[in-house]
Design a protein around this motif. Structure first.
Motif, short mmCIF file in Angstrom:
data_model
loop_
_atom_site.label_atom_id
_atom_site.label_comp_id
_atom_site.label_asym_id
_atom_site.label_seq_id
_atom_site.Cartn_x
_atom_site.Cartn_y
_atom_site.Cartn_z
N UNK A 1 -10.04 15.59 -0.74
CA UNK A 1 -8.64 15.61 -1.15
C UNK A 1 -8.41 15.03 -2.54
N UNK A 2 -9.05 13.92 -2.87
CA UNK A 2 -8.85 13.30 -4.18
C UNK A 2 -9.31 14.24 -5.29
N UNK A 3 -10.44 14.93 -5.06
CA UNK A 3 -10.95 15.86 -6.06
C UNK A 3 -10.01 17.04 -6.25
N UNK A 4 -9.48 17.58 -5.17
CA UNK A 4 -8.58 18.72 -5.28
C UNK A 4 -7.26 18.34 -5.94
N UNK B 1 -4.97 5.58 9.86
CA UNK B 1 -5.58 5.44 11.17
C UNK B 1 -6.74 6.40 11.40
N UNK B 2 -7.13 7.12 10.37
CA UNK B 2 -8.25 8.05 10.47
C UNK B 2 -9.38 7.65 9.56
N UNK B 3 -10.09 8.63 9.04
CA UNK B 3 -11.30 8.38 8.28
C UNK B 3 -11.18 8.71 6.79
N UNK B 4 -10.00 8.97 6.31
CA UNK B 4 -9.83 9.41 4.93
C UNK B 4 -9.74 8.22 3.98
N UNK B 5 -10.17 8.46 2.74
CA UNK B 5 -10.20 7.41 1.72
C UNK B 5 -8.86 7.39 0.98
N UNK B 6 -7.94 6.59 1.48
CA UNK B 6 -6.58 6.61 0.94
C UNK B 6 -6.47 5.96 -0.44
N UNK B 7 -7.30 5.00 -0.73
CA UNK B 7 -7.25 4.43 -2.08
C UNK B 7 -7.57 5.48 -3.12
N UNK B 8 -8.59 6.29 -2.86
CA UNK B 8 -8.97 7.32 -3.85
C UNK B 8 -7.92 8.42 -3.90
N UNK B 9 -7.34 8.78 -2.75
CA UNK B 9 -6.31 9.82 -2.73
C UNK B 9 -5.07 9.37 -3.49
N UNK B 10 -4.61 8.16 -3.24
CA UNK B 10 -3.40 7.67 -3.91
C UNK B 10 -3.63 7.45 -5.40
N UNK C 1 -5.77 9.21 -7.20
CA UNK C 1 -5.80 10.56 -7.75
C UNK C 1 -4.39 11.12 -7.91
N UNK C 2 -3.52 10.84 -6.94
CA UNK C 2 -2.14 11.30 -7.02
C UNK C 2 -1.42 10.68 -8.21
N UNK C 3 -1.68 9.42 -8.44
CA UNK C 3 -1.10 8.74 -9.60
C UNK C 3 -1.57 9.39 -10.90
N UNK C 4 -2.88 9.58 -11.01
CA UNK C 4 -3.45 10.14 -12.23
C UNK C 4 -3.05 11.59 -12.45
N UNK C 5 -2.81 12.33 -11.36
CA UNK C 5 -2.47 13.75 -11.46
C UNK C 5 -0.97 14.00 -11.63
N UNK C 6 -0.20 12.92 -11.76
CA UNK C 6 1.24 13.02 -12.01
C UNK C 6 2.00 13.66 -10.85
N UNK C 7 1.53 13.39 -9.62
CA UNK C 7 2.23 13.84 -8.42
C UNK C 7 3.60 13.16 -8.37
N UNK D 1 1.70 6.45 -14.66
CA UNK D 1 2.73 6.63 -13.65
C UNK D 1 2.43 5.78 -12.43
N UNK D 2 3.47 5.26 -11.80
CA UNK D 2 3.31 4.54 -10.54
C UNK D 2 4.39 5.02 -9.59
N UNK D 3 4.11 4.89 -8.30
CA UNK D 3 5.04 5.36 -7.28
C UNK D 3 5.97 4.25 -6.83
N UNK D 4 7.20 4.64 -6.50
CA UNK D 4 8.16 3.74 -5.89
C UNK D 4 8.45 4.25 -4.48
N UNK D 5 9.05 3.44 -3.61
CA UNK D 5 9.40 3.91 -2.28
C UNK D 5 10.28 5.16 -2.27
N UNK D 6 11.07 5.33 -3.34
CA UNK D 6 11.94 6.50 -3.40
C UNK D 6 11.15 7.80 -3.47
#
Length: 269
Positions: free
Chosen positions: A175-178, A212-221, A223-229, A1-6
């Motif tokens: 967040x990525x783990x959860x 703009x903070x300290x979170x690892x967005x590459x790992x979060x996004x 994980x979201x892809x892999x978890x079928x968000x 799965x991949x995300x689109x702007x929609x």
């Protein structure tokens, strides 16, 4: 799965100070659409549902979630479902709504029963309830985080997870783990960043625009892809700048990050 702007939405709680009158609602939703968002999540709907639907349709905005208190679901179940159908939205969302006079853990078991009853009633409908966490659910309970216990106890009833990245990290979780551990059960995640500020020697955690903070967005996004968000929803409880500038900054970062991760998010609009 991949995300689109929609699939990138905004929780309108972020823009709550500009969302009271019909004129404000139209202006705010128009600005949201101009930024690039194609979906919104409601924290409340201050005008007639049919009127809101017409405004959304005119602007080309979908609805990814609607906050509905459990008490209202218990008392006005059929009416809530009619509203969800009008808005063409599958996900009913909300955070803890128990009796705070008892304290969270003291009221947790009763709340689990109430939310599970709602989940069971929703099983015969196209709609589902997704629970939004904060950080207080990370207190220990029966040998694990109370949030983990909550999701264990409500799984059979079909209760889903609306994981909030800021509050997971604020509570000491990854967040990525959860997101990964509840694969297939997390239709929506709330994206907000956590930054550190130091003022007069005092260190505090604060809300920040995504990226703009300290979170690892590459790992979060990833994980979201892999978890079928299904939905990536920007929410920022408090903004140090104009909230429209904040949600634009977050949107632009997410679209760029998705493109960098090879999801071709810039290719669709």
């Amino acid at each position: 799965m991949s995300f689109t702007p929609a699939q990138v939405g905004v929780q309108l709680y972020t823009l709550r100070d500009r969302f009271t009158t019909r004129e404000e609602i139209v202006q705010t939703l128009s600005k949201v659409r101009d930024i690039g968002y194609q979906s919104v999540q409601f924290y409340r709907i201050p005008i007639d549902i049919s009127e809101m639907r017409d405004i959304l349709q005119k602007l080309g905005l979908s609805v990814c979630g609607v906050d509905v208190p459990v008490a209202r679901l218990e008392q006005e179940f059929d009416q809530v479902l009619k509203e969800m159908e009008l808005l063409d939205c599958r996900y009913i969302t909300y955070s803890y709504g128990g009796d705070w006079s008892k304290g969270y853990l003291n009221g947790l078991e009763d709340y689990i029963k109430a939310i599970s009853s709602i989940g069971e009633r929703l099983k015969s409908t196209p709609f589902r309830f997704a629970y939004h966490n904060h950080s207080f659910e990370f207190v220990g309970y029966k040998g694990r985080a109370a949030l983990e216990y909550f999701y264990e106890q409500t799984e059979y009833a079909g209760i889903l997870a609306e994981l909030d990245t800021y509050w997971v990290q604020h509570g000491g979780g990854d967040p990525a783990d959860w997101i990964s551990r509840y694969k297939g059960r997390v239709p929506i995640i709330h994206l907000k960043d956590l930054a550190i500020e130091q003022v007069e020697g005092k260190v505090t955690q604060v809300f920040a625009e995504v990226g703009q903070g300290n979170m690892n967005w590459d790992s979060i996004l990833q994980a979201a892809t892999d978890a079928e968000v299904e939905w990536l929803v920007v929410e920022q409880d408090f903004c140090a700048k104009d909230p429209f500038d904040s949600v634009k900054e977050s949107y632009d970062f997410i679209i760029t990050a998705l493109s960098r991760l090879g999801q071709n998010a810039k290719g669709e609009s």
